[in-house]
Write an enzyme that holds these catalytic residues in place. Structure first.
Site, PDB file in Angstrom:
ATOM      1  N   ASP A   1       0.823  -1.210   0.000  1.00 24.65           N
ATOM      2  CA  ASP A   1       0.000   0.000   0.000  1.00 24.65           C
ATOM      3  C   ASP A   1       0.858   1.262   0.000  1.00 24.65           C
ATOM      4  OD1 ASP A   1      -2.317   1.383  -0.024  1.00 24.65           O
ATOM      5  OD2 ASP A   1      -2.845   0.994   2.065  1.00 24.65           O
TER       6      ASP A   1
ATOM      7  N   ASN B   1     -10.377  -3.786  -6.231  1.00 22.05           N
ATOM      8  CA  ASN B   1      -9.614  -2.834  -7.066  1.00 22.05           C
ATOM      9  C   ASN B   1     -10.240  -2.571  -8.436  1.00 22.05           C
ATOM     10  OD1 ASN B   1      -6.341  -3.819  -5.783  1.00 22.05           O
ATOM     11  ND2 ASN B   1      -7.628  -2.102  -5.196  1.00 22.05           N
TER      12      ASN B   1
HETATM   13  C1  FPP Z   1      -2.128  -0.128  -3.290  1.00 22.92           C
HETATM   14  O1  FPP Z   1      -1.607   1.199  -3.253  1.00 22.92           O
HETATM   15  C2  FPP Z   1      -1.532  -0.850  -4.403  1.00 22.92           C
HETATM   16  C3  FPP Z   1      -2.220  -1.453  -5.418  1.00 22.92           C
HETATM   17  C4  FPP Z   1      -3.688  -1.474  -5.474  1.00 22.92           C
HETATM   18  C5  FPP Z   1      -1.536  -2.114  -6.526  1.00 22.92           C
HETATM   19  C6  FPP Z   1      -0.244  -2.785  -6.221  1.00 22.92           C
HETATM   20  C7  FPP Z   1       0.497  -2.921  -7.488  1.00 22.92           C
HETATM   21  C8  FPP Z   1       1.841  -2.840  -7.627  1.00 22.92           C
HETATM   22  C9  FPP Z   1       2.745  -2.755  -6.470  1.00 22.92           C
HETATM   23  C10 FPP Z   1       2.495  -2.824  -8.976  1.00 22.92           C
HETATM   24  C11 FPP Z   1       2.124  -3.913  -9.923  1.00 22.92           C
HETATM   25  C12 FPP Z   1       2.264  -5.273  -9.367  1.00 22.92           C
HETATM   26  C13 FPP Z   1       3.126  -6.218  -9.823  1.00 22.92           C
HETATM   27  C14 FPP Z   1       3.125  -7.561  -9.205  1.00 22.92           C
HETATM   28  C15 FPP Z   1       4.074  -5.946 -10.895  1.00 22.92           C
HETATM   29  P1  FPP Z   1      -2.612   2.413  -3.460  1.00 22.92           P
HETATM   30  O2  FPP Z   1      -2.695   2.722  -4.908  1.00 22.92           O
HETATM   31  O3  FPP Z   1      -3.914   2.088  -2.804  1.00 22.92           O
HETATM   32  O4  FPP Z   1      -1.887   3.560  -2.671  1.00 22.92           O
HETATM   33  P2  FPP Z   1      -2.605   4.743  -1.885  1.00 22.92           P
HETATM   34  O5  FPP Z   1      -3.373   4.112  -0.768  1.00 22.92           O
HETATM   35  O6  FPP Z   1      -1.454   5.556  -1.412  1.00 22.92           O
HETATM   36  O7  FPP Z   1      -3.478   5.479  -2.870  1.00 22.92           O
END
Ligand code: FPP
Length: 228
Positions: free
Chosen positions: A2, A50
Site C-alpha cells: 500500500d 480494485n
Molecule cells: C495499493 O496502493 C496498491 C495497489 C492497489 C496495486 C499494487 C500494485 C503494484 C505494487 C504494482 C504492480 C504489481 C506487480 C506484481 C508488478 P494504493 O494505490 O492504494 O496507494 P494509496 O493508498 O497511497 O493510494
C-alpha cells in the site's frame, strides 16, 4: 503493497508512476526474500475491490503486471522460483491469464522458492468459493458434512498447496488486513510500517524480519507452556 498513490501524490506525479515504482519495489522484495531465506512470498497485487478504481488505473495496473511477467520469466527460471496465482484468475483479461499460465507452467518444477501473486483476490470471495465447492461435493456424496474439518475446508481455498503465512507486512501506515488471507493469517504475526510501498527496500524487509524474529508465537498456549 500500500501507498503507491500517496508516494506519487507527494511528488506531484500521476498515481500510475507510484505503481511503476511499486513494481520496482516488487522486484526488490522478491530478491530480498530469496536472499534472506524466505521461501514463500505472497504479494497482494490486485484485489477484487480494485476493479472499482478508475478504468485508466486498472488498465495501467494490468499493463504493469503484463510487463512484469514478461520481464521476470527469465529471472524466475534463473533463480528457480515458482509462480503461483492466488485469486479468481480466470476473470482477469485473457492475455494476462495466458501470460500467467505460461509463467506458472514454466516454473512449475521449482519447489524451493515460491512467488504467489494475489490477483483478483478477496478473502471473502475465496471463502464463498470454497463453501460452494464443498456444498457441491457434499451434494454429490463426495464429502460428509458432519465430518468436515478445517484441514478439509482449507483444501478448497486458493492457497490449498501453500502453508499459512508466518508474517504479514502492510506498508503505508494503515493498520488493517483489507480482505487479505483472512483465514490463512489467523495466527500470522502482523507488521505495520509507515513506509510507503515504493520506498520498501531491502533494509525495510530486514527490519520486518528482525521484528518478526523477536515475537513469541503462542498459538493459544501460555508462555510457560511453551518454555516447558
Ligand atoms: C495499493 O496502493 C496498491 C495497489 C492497489 C496495486 C499494487 C500494485 C503494484 C505494487 C504494482 C504492480 C504489481 C506487480 C506484481 C508488478 P494504493 O494505490 O492504494 O496507494 P494509496 O493508498 O497511497 O493510494
Amino acid at each position: 503493497m500500500d501507498g503507491n498513490g500517496r508516494w506519487a501524490n507527494e511528488r506531484g506525479l500521476p498515481r500510475i508512476e507510484g505503481h511503476r515504482r511499486g513494481a520496482d519495489a516488487v522486484k526488490r522484495a522478491l530478491k530480498a526474500a530469496q536472499e534472506n531465506g524466505v521461501k514463500i512470498i505472497t504479494l497482494y497485487a490486485f484485489s477484487v475491490e480494485n476493479w472499482n478504481r478508475p478504468k485508466d488505473e486498472v488498465d495501467a495496473l494490468m499493463q504493469l503486471l503484463d510487463r512484469f511477467l514478461q520481464e521476470q520469466l527469465t529471472e524466475l527460471v534463473k533463480r528457480k522460483i515458482r509462480l503461483r496465482v492466488v485469486g479468481r484468475y480466470q476473470e482477469l483479461p485473457e492475455h494476462i491469464c495466458e501470460r500467467l499460465s505460461h509463467v506458472e507452467a514454466a516454473t512449475a518444477e521449482f519447489t524451493d522458492y515460491t512467488l504467489a501473486l494475489a490477483l483478483n483476490y478477496g478473502a471473502r470471495t475465496e471463502v464463498v468459493d470454497a463453501a460452494r465447492a464443498i456444498a457441491q461435493a457434499a451434494q454429490a456424496g463426495k464429502i460428509n458434512p458432519d465430518e468436515l474439518n478445517y484441514e478439509q475446508f482449507a483444501q478448497h481455498l486458493y492457497t490449498k498447496d501453500l502453508p499459512d503465512p508466518d508474517l504479514v507486512i502492510r506498508t503505508s501506515g494503515e493498520a488493517r488486513l483489507s480482505n487479505f488471507l483472512l483465514l490463512q493469517a489467523a495466527y500470522a504475526e502482523i507488521y505495520f510500517t509507515p513506509v510507503l510501498w515504493p520506498d520498501f527496500d531491502e533494509k525495510q524487509f530486514k527490519l520486518a524480519l528482525t521484528d518478526y524474529a523477536a515475537r513469541e508465537r503462542r498459538y493459544g498456549q501460555t508462555a510457560e507452556q511453551l518454555q516447558g
